[in-house]
Write an enzyme that holds these catalytic residues in place. Structure first.
Site, short mmCIF file in Angstrom:
data_model
loop_
_atom_site.label_atom_id
_atom_site.label_comp_id
_atom_site.label_asym_id
_atom_site.label_seq_id
_atom_site.Cartn_x
_atom_site.Cartn_y
_atom_site.Cartn_z
N TYR A 1 -1.49 -0.25 10.45
CA TYR A 1 -1.79 -0.64 9.06
C TYR A 1 -0.61 -0.25 8.15
O TYR A 1 -0.09 -1.09 7.40
CB TYR A 1 -3.09 0.01 8.58
CG TYR A 1 -3.33 -0.27 7.11
CD1 TYR A 1 -3.62 -1.57 6.69
CD2 TYR A 1 -3.20 0.72 6.15
CE1 TYR A 1 -3.79 -1.86 5.34
CE2 TYR A 1 -3.38 0.44 4.81
CZ TYR A 1 -3.66 -0.85 4.41
OH TYR A 1 -3.82 -1.13 3.08
N SER B 1 0.86 -1.20 0.00
CA SER B 1 0.00 0.00 0.00
C SER B 1 0.89 1.23 0.00
O SER B 1 2.02 1.19 0.52
CB SER B 1 -0.86 0.00 1.26
OG SER B 1 -1.48 1.26 1.44
C1 8X3 Z 1 -5.02 1.49 0.89
C2 8X3 Z 1 -4.58 2.88 0.69
O1 8X3 Z 1 -4.57 5.28 1.61
O2 8X3 Z 1 -6.39 3.83 2.30
O3 8X3 Z 1 -4.01 0.69 1.34
O4 8X3 Z 1 -4.19 3.49 3.18
S1 8X3 Z 1 -4.95 3.89 2.02
#
Ligand code: 8X3
Length: 250
Positions: free
Chosen positions: A147, A134
């Site tokens: 995350y 990501s």
């Molecule tokens: C997804 C992109 O910007 O929502 O991994 O973290 S974000």
């Protein structure tokens, strides 16, 4: 030869599976939700094999992979797509159970599957591992804490895999998508608050799952001598934030 896609029941995983089957490949779609996989199987036919697997459970991964028949068991492309974000609270306010679930899925789950599949690729001196990272793994944002860190793990693990695989023909790529709509990503992150989830994409021209699926297909079909280490993709609606400066702290 088969392709294994984790998290295949929805979102990127379903789209990647669909695109690869339509391009003529044989795809194993792994996920916890067998009913969803069976629906995809109805649509995609015999080139798609549903495989019930919970990537957060090492025994489930080992058992599912061991159950593959000889026809399906040789994996030429592993797409480590299963992953999730939970919550957007600051670290000091976050729910620790959410952190554990993200670490268990995005980090441990990815390593369980990779560690199982790597030996057969090395034995054949062939194969490709595509990891779904990501932009959050490179660009911090408020509430991204664990995350983002889990996706930084995915990026660095991808680079380190290539390093360990030096001298082999096995390829590894980290794909880092930014803002991408039309998946369950934000609905899960905001625990079913669909209004909050929809607001993330409001008036943006977000990426779509097909954009990521087409990137996977393109990568897989690049010449065998070529390794894309890392590919970062954002919609034109998205770019880099300025650095934040707090006033009156002195
Ligand atoms: C997804 C992109 O910007 O929502 O991994 O973290 S974000």
């Amino acid at each position: 030869m088969s392709i294994l896609v984790t998290g295949a029941s929805a979102g990127f995983g379903a789209s990647i599976s669909r695109t690869l089957v339509q391009a003529g490949y044989q795809v194993i779609g792994a996920a916890r939700r067998l009913t969803k996989l069976e629906q995809l199987s109805q649509e995609l036919g015999e080139s798609f094999l549903p495989l019930q697997m919970d990537v957060t459970d090492k025994q489930s991964v080992d058992k599912a992979l061991a159950s593959l028949s000889r026809e399906w068991a040789q994996i030429d492309l592993l797409v480590n797509n299963a992953g999730l974000a939970l919550g957007m609270e600051t670290a000091q306010e976050a729910n620790f159970a959410d952190w554990e679930t993200m670490i268990q899925t995005n980090i441990l789950g990815l390593t369980y599957v990779t560690h199982q599949i790597l030996p057969q690729m090395v034995a054949r001196n062939a194969g490709y591992i595509i990891n779904l990272g990501s932009t959050a793994g490179s660009w911090p944002y408020k509430g991204g804490n664990v995350y983002g860190a889990s996706k930084a793990f995915v990026r660095q693990f991808s680079l380190n895999l290539r390093t360990d695989l030096a001298g082999t023909r096995i390829r590894v790529t980290n794909i880092a998508p930014g803002l991408c709509g039309e998946t369950e990503f934000s609905n899960i992150r905001f625990r079913g608050d669909d209004t909050q989830a929809a607001a993330v994409y409001d008036k943006t021209c977000y990426l779509k799952p097909e954009d990521i699926a087409n990137t996977v297909l393109w990568l897989y079909q690049t010449p065998a001598h070529m390794n894309v280490n890392h590919i970062e993709i954002m919609p034109v609606s998205q770019t880099f934030a300025g650095l934040s400066v707090a006033r009156d702290l002195a």
